[in-house]
Design a protein around this motif. Structure first.
Motif, PDB file in Angstrom:
ATOM      1  N   VAL A 173       0.884  -1.309   0.163  1.00 32.67           N
ATOM      2  CA  VAL A 173       0.124  -0.003  -0.070  1.00 32.67           C
ATOM      3  C   VAL A 173       0.804   1.308  -0.126  1.00 32.67           C
ATOM      4  O   VAL A 173       0.624   2.182  -0.759  1.00 32.67           O
ATOM      5  N   GLY A 174       1.956   1.139   0.957  1.00 31.12           N
ATOM      6  CA  GLY A 174       2.914   2.434   0.737  1.00 31.12           C
ATOM      7  C   GLY A 174       3.646   2.401  -0.322  1.00 31.12           C
ATOM      8  O   GLY A 174       3.942   3.584  -0.854  1.00 31.12           O
ATOM      9  N   TRP A 175       3.758   1.463  -1.336  1.00 31.48           N
ATOM     10  CA  TRP A 175       4.627   1.348  -2.463  1.00 31.48           C
ATOM     11  C   TRP A 175       3.726   1.908  -3.751  1.00 31.48           C
ATOM     12  O   TRP A 175       4.053   2.717  -4.279  1.00 31.48           O
ATOM     13  N   ILE A 176       2.760   1.198  -3.945  1.00 28.69           N
ATOM     14  CA  ILE A 176       2.007   0.909  -5.294  1.00 28.69           C
ATOM     15  C   ILE A 176       0.657   1.563  -4.753  1.00 28.69           C
ATOM     16  O   ILE A 176      -0.250   2.025  -5.844  1.00 28.69           O
ATOM     17  N   GLY A 177       0.351   1.796  -3.601  1.00 31.27           N
ATOM     18  CA  GLY A 177      -1.055   2.494  -3.450  1.00 31.27           C
ATOM     19  C   GLY A 177      -2.201   1.248  -3.192  1.00 31.27           C
ATOM     20  O   GLY A 177      -1.966   0.142  -3.455  1.00 31.27           O
ATOM     21  N   ALA A 178      -3.268   1.450  -2.391  1.00 32.81           N
ATOM     22  CA  ALA A 178      -4.078   0.539  -1.970  1.00 32.81           C
ATOM     23  C   ALA A 178      -5.056  -0.128  -3.004  1.00 32.81           C
ATOM     24  O   ALA A 178      -5.004  -1.245  -3.270  1.00 32.81           O
ATOM     25  N   PRO A 179      -5.253   0.676  -4.173  1.00 31.43           N
ATOM     26  CA  PRO A 179      -6.180   0.206  -5.122  1.00 31.43           C
ATOM     27  C   PRO A 179      -5.214  -0.987  -6.037  1.00 31.43           C
ATOM     28  O   PRO A 179      -5.921  -2.214  -6.121  1.00 31.43           O
ATOM     29  N   LEU A 180      -4.263  -0.622  -6.086  1.00 35.20           N
ATOM     30  CA  LEU A 180      -3.329  -1.760  -6.918  1.00 35.20           C
ATOM     31  C   LEU A 180      -2.921  -2.806  -6.082  1.00 35.20           C
ATOM     32  O   LEU A 180      -2.592  -3.995  -6.247  1.00 35.20           O
ATOM     33  N   ALA A 181      -2.783  -2.821  -4.606  1.00 40.96           N
ATOM     34  CA  ALA A 181      -2.436  -3.898  -3.993  1.00 40.96           C
ATOM     35  C   ALA A 181      -3.654  -4.840  -3.849  1.00 40.96           C
ATOM     36  O   ALA A 181      -3.399  -6.132  -3.762  1.00 40.96           O
ATOM     37  N   ILE A 182      -4.837  -4.409  -4.094  1.00 38.11           N
ATOM     38  CA  ILE A 182      -5.978  -5.134  -4.304  1.00 38.11           C
ATOM     39  C   ILE A 182      -5.874  -6.064  -5.258  1.00 38.11           C
ATOM     40  O   ILE A 182      -6.448  -7.324  -5.327  1.00 38.11           O
ATOM     41  N   ALA A 183      -5.190  -5.624  -6.700  1.00 34.87           N
ATOM     42  CA  ALA A 183      -4.954  -6.495  -7.772  1.00 34.87           C
ATOM     43  C   ALA A 183      -4.268  -7.802  -7.495  1.00 34.87           C
ATOM     44  O   ALA A 183      -4.560  -8.694  -8.086  1.00 34.87           O
ATOM     45  N   VAL A 184      -3.524  -7.538  -6.492  1.00 35.21           N
ATOM     46  CA  VAL A 184      -2.551  -9.036  -6.149  1.00 35.21           C
ATOM     47  C   VAL A 184      -3.655 -10.154  -5.635  1.00 35.21           C
ATOM     48  O   VAL A 184      -3.569 -11.336  -5.828  1.00 35.21           O
ATOM     49  N   ASP A 185      -4.561  -9.665  -4.800  1.00 38.76           N
ATOM     50  CA  ASP A 185      -5.574 -10.661  -4.331  1.00 38.76           C
ATOM     51  C   ASP A 185      -6.481 -11.248  -5.416  1.00 38.76           C
ATOM     52  O   ASP A 185      -6.506 -12.516  -5.447  1.00 38.76           O
ATOM     53  N   ALA A 186      -6.772 -10.428  -6.503  1.00 37.00           N
ATOM     54  CA  ALA A 186      -7.514 -11.006  -7.654  1.00 37.00           C
ATOM     55  C   ALA A 186      -6.533 -12.048  -8.361  1.00 37.00           C
ATOM     56  O   ALA A 186      -6.955 -13.172  -8.513  1.00 37.00           O
TER      57      ALA A 186
END
Length: 429
Positions: A173-186
């Motif tokens: 979240v600190g590196w790429i932001g919360a929205p893109l971090a959620i993509a990892v869960d996908a």
């Protein structure tokens, strides 16, 4: 009866020599990692990126639970009618797509709170079928006497994911932001679907659906849960727990990130600590369950939650270093105790539920309980957000502590306390 296709007709124990269980375990572990990552990224997205208030946080949290109220009982019927492995694969694909749309729409500038709620409702709809199938497929993979050990191993996998996921989630979240971090869960749900699709199981053929009433089949599941002398009080205790837990976590998001001023990384580390404690609890769960009985172990776990959240509630707010350090210690202690309690009781609760329920009812029983739990979780999330807005965060957390105490009282005052999953339980009355 279904057989483990890799075990020559008899189901094998909960060991990695059972290749179907090893693959199933891997799918659960990967999914748990992604879910734990999102448990950090989503609150940060809602509070820090989209600027939601406490009530809106409650609405977002509730959106993940609402589909259980609408679809839960139907899902149970069709899990008992259809092949569970296939249903689980498609549910994972659907969840992957739902989550992937969150960062996609954020990049496109099309992610207001209401759109996030819609996507989480879609995600929750696929989760209803996915979790009902997940909880009902395990007895097709391992023999019933190995269910507690199997559930404990799966809890260990989830605990490892919950340990690494939040820590990495806070960093991502600190590196790429919360929205893109959620993509990892996908992506983890895609991996989950691939692993589950490769299970070599011989499931029973889907039941004929033309002669059975969906309403009648739903009623059979409801009767088994709420007339059973052990499952009924267990269900009510768990229902109250879900209200308390959803309310507490909703309030905690705002309390930790705003009132206490925790950074996303520290917020993630809190859940990582809870994950480690959950792993310890899951590791001890089979031994404690065998010694005390599954019901007594569940009851002990329920006793720890009010203590855990009292520690969190007592954390002081303040700008100086000393109150901040004291707050971090108290919150960490509370989250660790909460994680340990969950690890200790969950495998015992699942094995007890699976052991006393016939296979032909298992999908409906699991879906009935999960539907009610998640529905009440939605109520708890909205109530927690509303209470935090109207009464303040600490007062609202104290109410949640009281509800956790009620869940414990139901368990200790009923036949849950003496129930075991290694002997026959009384039949429903």
């Amino acid at each position: 009866m279904s057989n483990n296709g890799e075990g020559a007709g008899d189901r094998r124990p909960a060991s990695f020599g059972n290749r179907a269980f090893a693959r199933y375990f891997s799918a659960i572990a990967v999914g748990a990692f992604g879910t734990a990552l999102t448990s950090v990224a989503l609150p940060v997205l809602v509070v820090a990126v989209l600027g939601a208030n406490a009530f809106e946080v409650g609405i977002v949290n509730a959106a993940q639970f609402v589909p259980y109220a609408v679809l839960g009982l139907f899902a149970g019927v069709f899990v008992d009618r259809w092949q569970r492995q296939r249903m689980l694969v498609w549910a994972s694909v659907g969840r992957a797509v739902s989550l992937a749309l969150i960062p996609a729409m954020w990049v496109a500038g099309l992610l207001p709170i209401w759109m996030l709620v819609v996507l989480l409702l879609l995600f929750g709809a696929f989760s209803v079928f996915g979790f009902a199938a997940t909880q009902s497929l395990l007895p097709q993979i391992v023999e019933r006497r190995a269910l507690r050990a199997a559930n404990a191993r799966l809890d260990q996998a989830e605990a490892v994911g919950q340990t690494a996921g939040p820590a990495l989630g806070g960093a991502l979240v600190g590196w790429i932001g919360a929205p893109l971090a959620i993509a990892v869960d996908a992506v983890t749900y895609v991996i989950d679907a691939v692993l589950i699709s490769g299970l070599r199981l011989t499931e029973r053929e889907p039941r004929a659906v033309t002669r059975r009433s969906v309403r009648r089949e739903m009623a059979e599941g409801l009767r088994w849960v709420y007339r059973h002398p052990v499952l009924a009080p267990l269900a009510w205790s768990t229902h109250v727990w879900f209200i308390a837990n959803a309310a507490a976590l909703t309030i905690f998001t705002v309390f930790a990130l705003r009132t206490l001023g925790f950074s996303p990384l520290l917020y993630g580390l809190l859940f990582a600590g809870a994950g480690l404690a959950n792993l310890l609890g899951a590791t001890l769960a089979p031994r404690v369950g065998a010694r005390l009985g599954s019901g007594s172990t569940i009851t002990v776990g329920r006793a720890l939650y009010p203590v855990a959240w009292m520690l969190v509630t007592s954390a002081p707010a303040g700008g100086s270093a000393r109150p901040a350090a004291i707050a971090a210690v108290l919150v960490f202690a509370g989250m660790i105790l909460q994680g340990f309690a969950g690890g200790l009781e969950n495998a015992n609760e699942m094995s007890l539920r699976q052991a006393v329920t016939p296979d032909g009812l298992l999908g409906r029983v699991n879906a009935t309980m999960r539907s009610a739990n998640r529905t009440l979780g939605a109520v708890g999330a909205i109530a927690g957000g509303s209470a935090a807005t109207l009464l303040g965060e600490r007062s609202s957390l104290l109410i949640a502590v009281g509800l956790f105490a009620v869940a414990f009282a139901i368990a200790i005052g009923s036949r849950v306390r003496a129930a075991r999953d290694d002997e026959d339980s009384a039949a429903p009355t």
